[in-house]
Design a protein around this motif. Structure first.
Motif, PDB file in Angstrom:
ATOM      1  N   LEU A 157      43.073  49.810  33.754  1.00  0.00           N
ATOM      2  CA  LEU A 157      42.458  49.079  34.863  1.00  0.00           C
ATOM      3  C   LEU A 157      43.541  48.701  35.871  1.00  0.00           C
ATOM      4  O   LEU A 157      44.544  48.084  35.508  1.00  0.00           O
ATOM      5  N   LEU A 158      43.323  49.051  37.127  1.00  0.00           N
ATOM      6  CA  LEU A 158      44.203  48.631  38.206  1.00  0.00           C
ATOM      7  C   LEU A 158      43.524  47.502  38.965  1.00  0.00           C
ATOM      8  O   LEU A 158      42.423  47.662  39.493  1.00  0.00           O
ATOM      9  N   CYS A 159      44.146  46.332  38.978  1.00  0.00           N
ATOM     10  CA  CYS A 159      43.684  45.222  39.802  1.00  0.00           C
ATOM     11  C   CYS A 159      44.909  44.385  40.110  1.00  0.00           C
ATOM     12  O   CYS A 159      46.037  44.802  39.840  1.00  0.00           O
ATOM     13  N   ARG A 160      44.743  43.233  40.702  1.00  0.00           N
ATOM     14  CA  ARG A 160      45.891  42.459  41.148  1.00  0.00           C
ATOM     15  C   ARG A 160      46.026  41.171  40.359  1.00  0.00           C
ATOM     16  O   ARG A 160      45.075  40.395  40.255  1.00  0.00           O
ATOM     17  N   ALA A 161      47.222  40.958  39.824  1.00  0.00           N
ATOM     18  CA  ALA A 161      47.590  39.659  39.285  1.00  0.00           C
ATOM     19  C   ALA A 161      48.499  38.998  40.313  1.00  0.00           C
ATOM     20  O   ALA A 161      49.490  39.583  40.730  1.00  0.00           O
ATOM     21  N   ASP A 162      48.131  37.792  40.741  1.00  0.00           N
ATOM     22  CA  ASP A 162      48.810  37.180  41.879  1.00  0.00           C
ATOM     23  C   ASP A 162      48.915  35.677  41.663  1.00  0.00           C
ATOM     24  O   ASP A 162      48.158  35.099  40.889  1.00  0.00           O
ATOM     25  N   ASP A 163      49.849  35.064  42.378  1.00  0.00           N
ATOM     26  CA  ASP A 163      49.976  33.609  42.294  1.00  0.00           C
ATOM     27  C   ASP A 163      50.197  32.986  43.665  1.00  0.00           C
ATOM     28  O   ASP A 163      50.746  31.892  43.770  1.00  0.00           O
ATOM     29  N   ARG A 164      49.763  33.663  44.725  1.00  0.00           N
ATOM     30  CA  ARG A 164      50.014  33.130  46.067  1.00  0.00           C
ATOM     31  C   ARG A 164      49.214  31.867  46.363  1.00  0.00           C
ATOM     32  O   ARG A 164      49.537  31.131  47.276  1.00  0.00           O
ATOM     33  N   GLY A 165      48.161  31.611  45.591  1.00  0.00           N
ATOM     34  CA  GLY A 165      47.403  30.385  45.791  1.00  0.00           C
ATOM     35  C   GLY A 165      47.954  29.209  45.020  1.00  0.00           C
ATOM     36  O   GLY A 165      47.403  28.113  45.087  1.00  0.00           O
ATOM     37  N   GLY A 166      49.056  29.423  44.268  1.00  0.00           N
ATOM     38  CA  GLY A 166      49.673  28.329  43.541  1.00  0.00           C
ATOM     39  C   GLY A 166      49.616  28.483  42.038  1.00  0.00           C
ATOM     40  O   GLY A 166      50.497  28.031  41.321  1.00  0.00           O
ATOM     41  N   GLN A 167      48.555  29.125  41.528  1.00  0.00           N
ATOM     42  CA  GLN A 167      48.421  29.387  40.105  1.00  0.00           C
ATOM     43  C   GLN A 167      48.028  30.855  39.903  1.00  0.00           C
ATOM     44  O   GLN A 167      47.469  31.478  40.811  1.00  0.00           O
ATOM     45  N   PRO A 168      48.292  31.414  38.726  1.00  0.00           N
ATOM     46  CA  PRO A 168      48.008  32.834  38.526  1.00  0.00           C
ATOM     47  C   PRO A 168      46.512  33.135  38.520  1.00  0.00           C
ATOM     48  O   PRO A 168      45.726  32.404  37.915  1.00  0.00           O
ATOM     49  N   VAL A 169      46.164  34.194  39.205  1.00  0.00           N
ATOM     50  CA  VAL A 169      44.783  34.664  39.226  1.00  0.00           C
ATOM     51  C   VAL A 169      44.777  36.176  39.059  1.00  0.00           C
ATOM     52  O   VAL A 169      45.730  36.865  39.435  1.00  0.00           O
ATOM     53  N   VAL A 170      43.700  36.675  38.509  1.00  0.00           N
ATOM     54  CA  VAL A 170      43.428  38.106  38.485  1.00  0.00           C
ATOM     55  C   VAL A 170      42.338  38.354  39.511  1.00  0.00           C
ATOM     56  O   VAL A 170      41.270  37.729  39.448  1.00  0.00           O
ATOM     57  N   GLN A 171      42.619  39.228  40.486  1.00  0.00           N
ATOM     58  CA  GLN A 171      41.677  39.502  41.569  1.00  0.00           C
ATOM     59  C   GLN A 171      40.967  40.817  41.309  1.00  0.00           C
ATOM     60  O   GLN A 171      41.599  41.825  40.966  1.00  0.00           O
ATOM     61  N   LEU A 172      39.663  40.812  41.495  1.00  0.00           N
ATOM     62  CA  LEU A 172      38.825  41.972  41.193  1.00  0.00           C
ATOM     63  C   LEU A 172      37.915  42.282  42.368  1.00  0.00           C
ATOM     64  O   LEU A 172      37.229  41.396  42.887  1.00  0.00           O
ATOM     65  N   ALA A 173      37.920  43.531  42.790  1.00  0.00           N
ATOM     66  CA  ALA A 173      37.040  43.990  43.860  1.00  0.00           C
ATOM     67  C   ALA A 173      36.800  45.481  43.649  1.00  0.00           C
ATOM     68  O   ALA A 173      37.349  46.317  44.357  1.00  0.00           O
ATOM     69  N   PRO A 174      35.984  45.843  42.657  1.00  0.00           N
ATOM     70  CA  PRO A 174      35.801  47.256  42.337  1.00  0.00           C
ATOM     71  C   PRO A 174      35.022  47.986  43.432  1.00  0.00           C
ATOM     72  O   PRO A 174      34.318  47.356  44.232  1.00  0.00           O
ATOM     73  N   PRO A 175      35.126  49.313  43.488  1.00  0.00           N
ATOM     74  CA  PRO A 175      34.293  50.068  44.419  1.00  0.00           C
ATOM     75  C   PRO A 175      32.820  49.688  44.261  1.00  0.00           C
ATOM     76  O   PRO A 175      32.345  49.423  43.136  1.00  0.00           O
ATOM     77  N   LEU A 176      32.108  49.672  45.357  1.00  0.00           N
ATOM     78  CA  LEU A 176      30.732  49.183  45.346  1.00  0.00           C
ATOM     79  C   LEU A 176      29.773  50.111  44.629  1.00  0.00           C
ATOM     80  O   LEU A 176      28.607  49.760  44.423  1.00  0.00           O
ATOM     81  N   ILE A 177      30.239  51.292  44.238  1.00  0.00           N
ATOM     82  CA  ILE A 177      29.400  52.244  43.511  1.00  0.00           C
ATOM     83  C   ILE A 177      29.450  52.015  42.003  1.00  0.00           C
ATOM     84  O   ILE A 177      28.729  52.670  41.254  1.00  0.00           O
ATOM     85  N   CYS A 178      30.296  51.093  41.535  1.00  0.00           N
ATOM     86  CA  CYS A 178      30.440  50.866  40.100  1.00  0.00           C
ATOM     87  C   CYS A 178      29.125  50.369  39.499  1.00  0.00           C
ATOM     88  O   CYS A 178      28.428  49.531  40.083  1.00  0.00           O
ATOM     89  N   GLY A 179      28.813  50.901  38.304  1.00  0.00           N
ATOM     90  CA  GLY A 179      27.625  50.497  37.581  1.00  0.00           C
ATOM     91  C   GLY A 179      27.973  50.006  36.199  1.00  0.00           C
ATOM     92  O   GLY A 179      29.138  49.681  35.914  1.00  0.00           O
ATOM     93  N   PRO A 180      27.002  49.953  35.278  1.00  0.00           N
ATOM     94  CA  PRO A 180      27.226  49.373  33.951  1.00  0.00           C
ATOM     95  C   PRO A 180      28.406  49.986  33.192  1.00  0.00           C
ATOM     96  O   PRO A 180      29.145  49.269  32.519  1.00  0.00           O
ATOM     97  N   GLU A 181      28.595  51.297  33.268  1.00  0.00           N
ATOM     98  CA  GLU A 181      29.691  51.928  32.531  1.00  0.00           C
ATOM     99  C   GLU A 181      31.043  51.410  33.004  1.00  0.00           C
ATOM    100  O   GLU A 181      31.923  51.062  32.199  1.00  0.00           O
ATOM    101  N   GLU A 182      31.217  51.345  34.319  1.00  0.00           N
ATOM    102  CA  GLU A 182      32.485  50.852  34.867  1.00  0.00           C
ATOM    103  C   GLU A 182      32.665  49.356  34.617  1.00  0.00           C
ATOM    104  O   GLU A 182      33.782  48.889  34.340  1.00  0.00           O
ATOM    105  N   LEU A 183      31.590  48.600  34.711  1.00  0.00           N
ATOM    106  CA  LEU A 183      31.681  47.163  34.459  1.00  0.00           C
ATOM    107  C   LEU A 183      32.041  46.894  33.000  1.00  0.00           C
ATOM    108  O   LEU A 183      32.783  45.950  32.696  1.00  0.00           O
ATOM    109  N   ASP A 184      31.540  47.732  32.091  1.00  0.00           N
ATOM    110  CA  ASP A 184      31.895  47.597  30.688  1.00  0.00           C
ATOM    111  C   ASP A 184      33.383  47.866  30.478  1.00  0.00           C
ATOM    112  O   ASP A 184      34.070  47.128  29.755  1.00  0.00           O
ATOM    113  N   HIS A 185      33.892  48.922  31.129  1.00  0.00           N
ATOM    114  CA  HIS A 185      35.320  49.242  31.045  1.00  0.00           C
ATOM    115  C   HIS A 185      36.145  48.080  31.588  1.00  0.00           C
ATOM    116  O   HIS A 185      37.154  47.680  30.986  1.00  0.00           O
ATOM    117  N   MET A 186      35.731  47.532  32.706  1.00  0.00           N
ATOM    118  CA  MET A 186      36.466  46.428  33.322  1.00  0.00           C
ATOM    119  C   MET A 186      36.519  45.225  32.385  1.00  0.00           C
ATOM    120  O   MET A 186      37.588  44.622  32.180  1.00  0.00           O
TER     121      MET A 186
END
Length: 455
Positions: free
Chosen positions: A409-438
């Motif tokens: 899974l490629l997504c962003r781990a970031d702390d620019r807001g002050g605390q660590p967050v994982v940011q998620l914005a998958p392609p809008l075509i993702c369905g149940p199979e991709e959401l399960d993988h995520m």
């Protein structure tokens, strides 16, 4: 592959990247192709792109209709500027965006990307007020920790000190109000619901600056930096009323939030408010070609439509014919495949899967909407205690990226807001199979982070 690595380390300057990481021979990650919601690296490893490139590839990779649109336009008219001339694709795209935009927004000024769109909005606000006899209105209000771009004007609107400090002094006139992060709110954390003190702080900033000097307020419908920070119900209605009271323009920065990311064509529609200007880019072409736009109400364009007046601003590649052709084809895909409806049908499933991760003690809050989410990580769920700077460094630049990549899974781990967050914005075509993988990949990575970083 060795030659490519050597050339990358020697010549390629990556953006927002610690180049020293590659100085001692560490491998530069190279992505070589994409198909649907997946990409492959130079070693043949497949990943689910959980960030849509950079909140951009709405309809997925490998769309032949978008590639054909680009090729056909390049053969017909590869380039011509919008400086005193028009070309058919810019005209068609401007009309189409005007038809999709909410309310009285019907003027489209093309740019080359997101920062250029934000820069254009501030410049329009300044020149508009000068044209109507209020030249003292030059200042802007934005929110703490919000990101609005990298050009000097857009950076001056950005509220992330670490990004601003290396380039100071910046363009004067920017100030910042509280953001809408209720999870970390010091004003109404003990209240049963948000008191909208964060909205009232915008009025405080306007009054502090001098209402007659403020041109615009810049807000994302959902703030990205800090991890998909949501507004409370009534927030934008209150901000709209404040802006109207003091004659200040409301700019909806939708470089990320437009074109389906929140399940509507424009993010302001999902949040239920009418801006004076919308800035957008990214998903307009699903990343297949660079393009941005500033959409404005007719009244803001009016001073520039008569006599010798002009908006003295522009870009060489704004409204590029090939990019406009791709954008039109991208919007055709939205219509044909009901992309907005797909997001709305599956957003509840995405939320449920992410909220299910709260059984891991490192997960503090899951927030977002549509296909746009952030997971804030904590040392202690009960107290919401955060991590030290050293712990954040180890989490977001060590454990999490490695574990997420290992899980595919490629997504962003970031702390620019002050605390660590994982940011998620998958392609809008993702369905149940991709959401399960995520979900599975996130659980694996967050479990590893829990074991490594929690006592």
């Amino acid at each position: 592959m060795n030659d490519l690595q050597e050339q990358a380390r020697r010549h390629l300057w990556l953006h927002f990247s610690r180049m020293g990481a590659y100085a001692e021979g560490a491998e530069v990650p190279v992505i070589v192709r994409g198909e649907g919601p997946h990409v492959w690296d130079a070693h043949g490893r497949r990943y689910l792109d959980g960030l849509s490139g950079l909140f951009t590839v709405q309809v997925g990779y490998g769309r032949p209709e978008l590639a054909r649109a680009a090729a056909a336009q390049a053969e017909d008219l590869a380039y011509f500027p919008l400086w005193g001339y028009a070309h058919p694709k810019a005209v068609e795209l401007a009309a189409r965006l005007a038809s999709l935009a909410p309310g009285d927004i019907d003027r489209v000024f093309f740019t080359s990307g997101g920062s250029g769109s934000v820069e254009s909005a501030w410049k329009l606000a300044r020149q508009y007020f000068r044209a109507i006899g209020q030249p003292q209105r030059t200042k802007v209000i934005s929110r703490m920790s919000a990101y609005h771009g990298t050009s000097m004007g857009a950076l001056s609107i950005t509220g992330i000190p670490a990004l601003r400090n290396p380039f100071e002094p910046l363009v004067p006139g920017g100030s910042r109000a509280a953001n809408t992060n209720r999870f970390r709110c010091s004003w109404c954390a003990e209240a049963p619901a948000c008191t909208l003190a964060c909205a009232d702080d915008i009025e405080t900033q306007i009054l502090r600056a001098g209402p007659e000097t403020v041109a615009a307020v810049f807000l994302e419908p959902v703030q990205n930096a800090g991890g998909a920070i949501m507004p409370a119900e009534g927030y934008f209605a209150r901000v709209r009323e404040i802006c109207d009271r003091y004659g200040v323009l409301l700019v909806s920065d939708e470089v990320i939030c437009a074109f389906g990311r929140l399940g509507t064509m424009f993010g302001c529609e999902r949040m239920g408010f009418q801006p004076d200007i919308i800035t957008c880019a990214k998903g307009l072409t699903s990343g297949y070609a660079p393009l941005g736009a500033m959409l404005a109400s007719e009244r803001l364009a009016a001073p520039f439509l008569e006599g010798t007046a002009s908006f003295t601003h522009g870009f060489t590649f704004a409204g590029h014919p090939v990019s406009c052709a791709v954008a039109l084809a991208n919007l055709d895909v939205f219509d044909r495949d009901d992309v907005l409806g797909h997001v709305r049908r599956h957003e509840g499933e995405l939320r449920a899967r992410l909220e299910g991760l709260a059984d891991l003690p490192i997960v503090g809050e899951v927030r977002g909407t549509g296909y746009f989410y952030g997971i804030e990580l904590v040392r202690d769920q009960a107290t919401r205690a955060g991590f030290t700077p050293e712990e954040r460094e180890a989490l977001v630049r060590g454990t999490l990226p490695a574990e997420l990549a290992k899980a595919g899974l490629l997504c962003r781990a970031d702390d620019r807001g002050g605390q660590p967050v994982v940011q998620l914005a998958p392609p809008l075509i993702c369905g149940p199979e991709e959401l399960d993988h995520m979900e599975q990949a996130l659980r694996s990575a967050l479990l590893a982070a829990t074991r490594a970083h929690l006592p």
